[in-house]
Design an enzyme around this catalytic site. Structure first.
Site, mmCIF file in Angstrom:
data_model
loop_
_atom_site.group_PDB
_atom_site.id
_atom_site.type_symbol
_atom_site.label_atom_id
_atom_site.label_comp_id
_atom_site.label_asym_id
_atom_site.label_seq_id
_atom_site.Cartn_x
_atom_site.Cartn_y
_atom_site.Cartn_z
ATOM 1 N N ASP A 111 -56.651 -106.552 -8.591
ATOM 2 C CA ASP A 111 -57.420 -105.544 -9.316
ATOM 3 C C ASP A 111 -57.606 -106.044 -10.748
ATOM 4 O O ASP A 111 -56.634 -106.469 -11.379
ATOM 5 C CB ASP A 111 -56.680 -104.195 -9.320
ATOM 6 C CG ASP A 111 -57.576 -103.045 -9.740
ATOM 7 O OD1 ASP A 111 -57.754 -102.108 -8.950
ATOM 8 O OD2 ASP A 111 -58.119 -103.077 -10.872
ATOM 9 N N CYS A 170 -63.528 -100.132 4.106
ATOM 10 C CA CYS A 170 -63.910 -98.712 4.070
ATOM 11 C C CYS A 170 -64.488 -98.362 2.705
ATOM 12 O O CYS A 170 -64.508 -97.181 2.334
ATOM 13 C CB CYS A 170 -62.692 -97.828 4.351
ATOM 14 S SG CYS A 170 -62.015 -97.966 5.997
ATOM 15 N N ALA A 171 -64.932 -99.374 1.948
ATOM 16 C CA ALA A 171 -65.405 -99.144 0.582
ATOM 17 C C ALA A 171 -66.920 -98.957 0.553
ATOM 18 O O ALA A 171 -67.412 -97.838 0.701
ATOM 19 C CB ALA A 171 -64.962 -100.297 -0.315
ATOM 20 N N ARG A 172 -67.652 -100.048 0.377
ATOM 21 C CA ARG A 172 -69.112 -99.988 0.340
ATOM 22 C C ARG A 172 -69.682 -101.169 1.106
ATOM 23 O O ARG A 172 -69.129 -102.277 1.089
ATOM 24 C CB ARG A 172 -69.638 -100.018 -1.104
ATOM 25 C CG ARG A 172 -69.102 -98.944 -2.008
ATOM 26 C CD ARG A 172 -69.498 -97.552 -1.588
ATOM 27 N NE ARG A 172 -70.892 -97.238 -1.872
ATOM 28 C CZ ARG A 172 -71.457 -96.068 -1.596
ATOM 29 N NH1 ARG A 172 -70.746 -95.133 -0.996
ATOM 30 N NH2 ARG A 172 -72.709 -95.836 -1.895
ATOM 31 N N ASP A 196 -66.389 -99.808 8.179
ATOM 32 C CA ASP A 196 -66.901 -98.442 8.209
ATOM 33 C C ASP A 196 -68.189 -98.345 7.413
ATOM 34 O O ASP A 196 -68.842 -97.305 7.420
ATOM 35 C CB ASP A 196 -65.852 -97.487 7.635
ATOM 36 C CG ASP A 196 -66.290 -96.029 7.692
ATOM 37 O OD1 ASP A 196 -66.740 -95.585 8.775
ATOM 38 O OD2 ASP A 196 -66.204 -95.329 6.663
ATOM 39 N N GLU A 201 -77.733 -98.909 6.193
ATOM 40 C CA GLU A 201 -77.266 -97.776 7.007
ATOM 41 C C GLU A 201 -78.393 -96.752 7.128
ATOM 42 O O GLU A 201 -79.134 -96.542 6.178
ATOM 43 C CB GLU A 201 -76.047 -97.123 6.360
ATOM 44 C CG GLU A 201 -74.832 -98.038 6.272
ATOM 45 C CD GLU A 201 -73.636 -97.367 5.609
ATOM 46 O OE1 GLU A 201 -73.728 -96.155 5.286
ATOM 47 O OE2 GLU A 201 -72.610 -98.030 5.405
ATOM 48 N N HIS A 219 -69.566 -95.005 8.872
ATOM 49 C CA HIS A 219 -69.322 -94.513 7.509
ATOM 50 C C HIS A 219 -68.740 -93.090 7.534
ATOM 51 O O HIS A 219 -69.315 -92.153 6.969
ATOM 52 C CB HIS A 219 -70.618 -94.529 6.691
ATOM 53 C CG HIS A 219 -70.363 -94.614 5.207
ATOM 54 N ND1 HIS A 219 -71.250 -95.203 4.335
ATOM 55 C CD2 HIS A 219 -69.333 -94.182 4.441
ATOM 56 C CE1 HIS A 219 -70.786 -95.131 3.099
ATOM 57 N NE2 HIS A 219 -69.610 -94.507 3.147
ATOM 58 N N ILE A 220 -67.579 -92.965 8.183
ATOM 59 C CA ILE A 220 -66.964 -91.641 8.348
ATOM 60 C C ILE A 220 -65.539 -91.580 7.804
ATOM 61 O O ILE A 220 -64.819 -90.614 8.069
ATOM 62 C CB ILE A 220 -66.939 -91.216 9.833
ATOM 63 C CG1 ILE A 220 -66.193 -92.258 10.692
ATOM 64 C CG2 ILE A 220 -68.359 -90.992 10.351
ATOM 65 C CD1 ILE A 220 -65.930 -91.793 12.122
#
Length: 256
Positions: A111, A170-172, A196, A201, A219-220
């Site tokens: 990070d 699961c981010a973007r 995801d 999309e 994307h859930i």
């Protein structure tokens, strides 16, 4: 769209990412843009762990074959005591780390704005991106999509990963180079992946869908009853603040 809505006062993102909103244009028109940064962090962290477990134990494949009348003996891999690499130790990444401790995982994080106090308290080691890629059994992404993070996981990064490693996003969409990921899965450069989110999309077809070691989700990750209710209530409070009370809303994202 903004030109066609001259009375618009506020745009509330029902979620976190605002990469699909023109922040400069809204600021120029004095339109507030807000998001909801923390409401779905538990739901997304749970989902990331669900994908991790599904990849490790090949749960989708076992379910499919059993329903087809077979009785497969599928050997998976352990999650317990493995190494986890978290790219983006923000609110969601931190929740993933908390869950990983329950599996006695060795946790690394990358990070650009490290929270050393959290890391020390929860047994997280900050490392370079290169070290994280090379040393993790599971890698999960929890960062925003920006010019700097677009295609952040591309051919070179995938080659640094272990052949036995798994990738979860699961981010973007757009953070992972999907063509490079397909090549890595096809060639066996990594063991598997779960997305995801996708660059485009919704999707009806994609080469990745043909990969047996790939899990596709629509994307859930943040879609639970508790998370959606919390998102909605925060959006409503911001709208009421602006339209009824004439005051500054929470979580402004466009610098007004």
């Amino acid at each position: 769209m903004l030109e066609e809505a001259p009375k618009l006062k506020i745009v509330c993102k029902h979620g976190v990412g605002v990469d699909n909103i023109d922040l400069a244009a809204t600021k120029e028109r004095k339109v507030w843009v807000t998001n909801v940064p923390n409401a779905n962090r538990h739901a997304v962290a749970d989902f990331a762990f669900a994908l991790m477990l599904s990849l490790a134990r090949q749960i989708p494949q076992a379910d499919d074959l059993t329903k087809k009348g077979e009785w497969p003996r599928i050997f998976g891999t352990d999650v317990y005591n493995k190494s986890l690499g978290i790219i983006g130790l923000g609110s969601i990444g931190k929740e993933v780390a908390r869950r990983a401790r329950g599996f006695d995982m060795r946790i690394m994080a990358y990070d650009p704005y490290p929270d050393h106090a959290f890391a020390e308290e929860h047994g997280v080691t900050f490392v370079s991106l290169e070290e994280l890629l090379a040393g993790s059994d599971f890698i999960t992404l929890h960062i925003a999509l920006t010019e700097q993070t677009k295609s952040m996981i591309g051919p070179a990064e995938l080659k640094r990963m272990k052949e036995s490693a798994y990738l979860i996003n699961c981010a973007r969409g757009g953070i992972v180079d999907e063509e490079a990921l397909y090549e890595a899965l096809t060639q066996g450069s990594i063991a598997g992946a779960a997305l995801d989110v996708f660059e485009q999309e919704p999707l009806r077809e994609h080469p990745l869908f043909r990969s047996p070691n790939f899990i596709a989700m629509p994307h859930i990750a943040g879609y639970t009853d508790g998370a959606v209710n919390a998102l909605g209530m925060t959006c409503v409070r911001n709208i009421v603040d602006v339209l009824i009370h004439g005051r500054r809303p929470e979580y402004v994202m466009n610098g007004l």
